[in-house]
Structures are given as structure tokens and as C-alpha cells.
Design an enzyme around this catalytic site. Sequence first.
Site, mmCIF file in Angstrom:
data_model
loop_
_atom_site.group_PDB
_atom_site.id
_atom_site.type_symbol
_atom_site.label_atom_id
_atom_site.label_comp_id
_atom_site.label_asym_id
_atom_site.label_seq_id
_atom_site.Cartn_x
_atom_site.Cartn_y
_atom_site.Cartn_z
ATOM 1 N N CYS A 1 -21.939 33.568 -20.528
ATOM 2 C CA CYS A 1 -20.518 33.128 -20.792
ATOM 3 C C CYS A 1 -20.442 31.688 -20.463
ATOM 4 O O CYS A 1 -21.217 31.096 -20.346
ATOM 5 C CB CYS A 1 -19.739 33.911 -19.827
ATOM 6 N N CYS B 1 -18.338 41.985 0.201
ATOM 7 C CA CYS B 1 -16.802 41.624 -0.135
ATOM 8 C C CYS B 1 -16.180 40.725 0.680
ATOM 9 O O CYS B 1 -16.132 39.623 0.595
ATOM 10 C CB CYS B 1 -15.882 42.865 -0.499
ATOM 11 N N ARG C 1 -21.316 42.161 -15.110
ATOM 12 C CA ARG C 1 -21.867 43.486 -15.510
ATOM 13 C C ARG C 1 -21.534 44.579 -14.648
ATOM 14 O O ARG C 1 -21.569 44.292 -13.265
ATOM 15 C CB ARG C 1 -23.072 43.201 -15.764
ATOM 16 N N HIS D 1 -17.426 49.496 -1.536
ATOM 17 C CA HIS D 1 -18.023 48.530 -2.379
ATOM 18 C C HIS D 1 -18.686 47.582 -1.445
ATOM 19 O O HIS D 1 -19.642 46.833 -2.116
ATOM 20 C CB HIS D 1 -16.926 47.769 -3.293
ATOM 21 N N GLU D 2 -18.328 47.614 -0.347
ATOM 22 C CA GLU D 2 -18.995 46.738 0.547
ATOM 23 C C GLU D 2 -20.524 47.216 1.378
ATOM 24 O O GLU D 2 -20.158 47.711 2.396
ATOM 25 C CB GLU D 2 -18.172 46.332 1.807
ATOM 26 N N CYS E 1 -21.250 30.401 -17.058
ATOM 27 C CA CYS E 1 -22.664 30.380 -16.806
ATOM 28 C C CYS E 1 -23.385 29.346 -17.535
ATOM 29 O O CYS E 1 -24.277 28.510 -17.056
ATOM 30 C CB CYS E 1 -23.248 31.820 -17.260
ATOM 31 N N CYS F 1 -23.651 37.311 -15.921
ATOM 32 C CA CYS F 1 -24.112 37.459 -17.269
ATOM 33 C C CYS F 1 -25.099 36.448 -18.027
ATOM 34 O O CYS F 1 -25.900 36.934 -18.893
ATOM 35 C CB CYS F 1 -23.144 37.635 -18.274
ATOM 36 N N CYS G 1 -12.784 48.459 3.116
ATOM 37 C CA CYS G 1 -12.140 47.216 2.817
ATOM 38 C C CYS G 1 -10.638 47.383 2.371
ATOM 39 O O CYS G 1 -10.202 48.549 1.725
ATOM 40 C CB CYS G 1 -12.899 46.303 1.623
ATOM 41 N N HIS G 2 -9.437 46.428 2.381
ATOM 42 C CA HIS G 2 -8.251 46.669 1.890
ATOM 43 C C HIS G 2 -8.148 46.799 0.276
ATOM 44 O O HIS G 2 -7.324 47.539 -0.182
ATOM 45 C CB HIS G 2 -7.645 45.209 2.263
ATOM 46 N N THR G 3 -9.082 46.332 -0.059
ATOM 47 C CA THR G 3 -9.423 46.588 -1.659
ATOM 48 C C THR G 3 -9.153 48.278 -2.066
ATOM 49 O O THR G 3 -8.833 48.631 -2.947
ATOM 50 C CB THR G 3 -10.730 45.734 -2.448
ATOM 51 N N ARG H 1 -13.400 45.721 10.585
ATOM 52 C CA ARG H 1 -13.994 46.563 9.653
ATOM 53 C C ARG H 1 -14.390 47.707 10.498
ATOM 54 O O ARG H 1 -15.251 47.814 11.351
ATOM 55 C CB ARG H 1 -15.250 45.976 9.002
ATOM 56 N N CYS I 1 -18.638 33.092 -13.392
ATOM 57 C CA CYS I 1 -18.968 34.110 -14.338
ATOM 58 C C CYS I 1 -17.857 35.093 -14.843
ATOM 59 O O CYS I 1 -17.280 35.663 -14.059
ATOM 60 C CB CYS I 1 -20.091 34.975 -14.264
#
Length: 361
Positions: free
Chosen positions: A96, A162, A111, A63-64, A99, A93, A42-44, A356, A107
Site C-alpha cells: 500500500c 493490543c 491482512r 485478540h491479545e 508501506c 501488506c 480487552c475493552h475492544t 487485565r 499500513c
Amino acid sequence: MAQQVRGVIAPGRGEPVRIETINVPDPGPGEAVVQIQACGVCHTDLHYREGGINDEFPFLLGHEAAGIVESVGDGVTDVEPGDYVILNWRAVCGQCRACLRGRPWYCFNTRNATQKMTLADGTELSPALGIGAFADKTLVAAGQCTKVDPAASPAAAGLLGCGVMAGLGAAINTGGVGRGDSVAVIGCGGVGCAAVAGARLAGAAKIIAIDVDDRKLGLATGLGATHTVNGRDGDVVEKVRELTGGFGADVVIEAVGRPETYEQAFYARDLAGTVVLVGVPTPEMKLELPLLDVFGRGGSLKSSWYGDCLPSRDFPMLIDLYLQGRLDLDAFVSETIPLDGVEAAFDKMSKGEVLRSVVVL
């Protein structure tokens, strides 16, 4: 006992990534260890490598991802060893203010795992988006694991973690695209093409894909665009208006993240229409619009963060649509690569050659 696995790290700002031995601890309370099967580039991840997110190097990238839960810690009840899951970076969570108002997709206290994965010498790693999935195994908060139908291909399913979810959600969740709407999508990389697919799922009657690369416009057409506009060939705003009876689109999704394309989105929408910003700007970018135009045109100017998704709601539903043949997630997988192919994949991504690249483990 901690396990040693391979992982792709970004050692410092702008430095090439490399494979290192990673220590993955046994899961503690509320945590899970997941054996990764596939993870999109991913670009991130590139932003992390370039220091565009923060400077907490070294990063464990990726992360994907989709994979199999290997073990869980105390108190984990939603997933168990053997479950096929997509990893997400919105582990809500439940406590918050968002939520408690019944809006968990906003959220404010998501976490991550409490324990740290480390290099062999004990150096603590910062996992990308709290996940770090360019690795054989990773440690996450159990709430970051969303169980889905195991019939789905890991290479395709993981992309919901993502970029593809961001685009689909920008259309369906944030933009509220409805049956018969006209939609314009500016920028047809992975996120923009996913927004096109989301608009098609939502029943949009006219979907206008806009980019400066005819290859990307071709991909957008395959995913549901009814019309295409090359931004090099004239005034984008005028062309969108021409295609919408002179009015502009009901929803315009900006998937680039630049002031000039956002301004195009603002003026390419119909009166009382909606603009959705899902492209990620850089910190120095500024936007200037006549305030009277903001007032006079009405409608909504929205930002879409992770497609305003709720993984527990959206991931299983979208995987079901994929398995029914109604959502072509496979179309987003331009190539599958080994773990040592991430640096080359960054180069292809920067050149716009892929939607991708997906690491398959």
C-alpha cells in the site's frame, strides 16, 4: 481436516458471551493455525459484544494473545510449526502507499485470514480484530504471527497484542517522548498505565499520572509515575502546570477518549508540546476548541492507532526488555481466568477493578 475447538462468542448485541464449538479449518495459502496459550480481556472485546464496532454477529472474541504455531499454509516462510508467537492485528501488506513510503506502521491494507471459522452448524464467525483468540486454536493470516523469545510468559506477552502496545507506543512511537521530558498521562487503565511505563522506558524525567481512582494511580506509580493527580481534587490543568514549573508537560497522553479529558490534555501541555489521543471515543462525541488556541499554542495534536507499532520491530524488542527486567509486563496481569470467565471479567473491567484479566488455556 477442520478441527473442532472451544471458543467464546458474542451471539448478539449486548447478549452475554458463551462457549461454543468452533470449526477451525486447515490453513490455506498465507495462513496459520495457532494454539492459544493465553489471551487478555480487552475493552475492544466488550465493544464488539455491545455492537460498538459493527453488527457482524456472531463474533469470536479475543485478540491479545500468545501461543504456538501449529500449522501453516502454502507460501508461509516467516513462521513455522513450533514457533512461539504473539498475535497482532497489523499484518502489513508491503504494497500500500504507506508501506511503499517506508511507513509500514501505518499500513492501510492489513491482512486477515481468507477462510472463515464457523460454528458447528456452519454459521460464519467474525473474529475480533481478525484474530478471535478466546479459543483453544484460531486461524489467522501468517503475518499476524510475530515470533518472540519463548522464555516470556504467555499471559504477559500476549498483552502486547493490543492494549499494552497501544500505551507503550503512544509514548515511545507517537509521542516521541525523550530523555528529560515531562509527560502527563490522563486515564490510568491498562493503556494509560502502559503509556506511563513507555514514558519511563524512554527516559522521561517527570511522569504525571492522572485519574479519578486512587487504586489506578497506585498502579501507575508502580509502573513509573513520579507524581499523581486525582482529577476529583481540583483543576487538572493547573495541577500539571504546578508540577512543571508553570509551563505544562512536553507530552500529554489522553487515554480516556472523551472531549473533556482531551481539552484538559490540550491545555495541560507546554507551548509547542504534543498531545497524543490513544483513548477511543464513541461516534457521537464532538470536540470544540478555539481555533486561535490551536494555532497559538503550536506543537502537535496526534492520534495513536495501535501505538503506531510495527509488530515485527516492536514485539521482539519489548519482550527482550521484559526478560531483562526493564519492562514489567507481569504487573498488567491482574488475574488469570479460565475460558468461561470472560463475562465476569467484562464486569470487573467495567468497574475498574483490573488492568487485565487474562484467559489461560
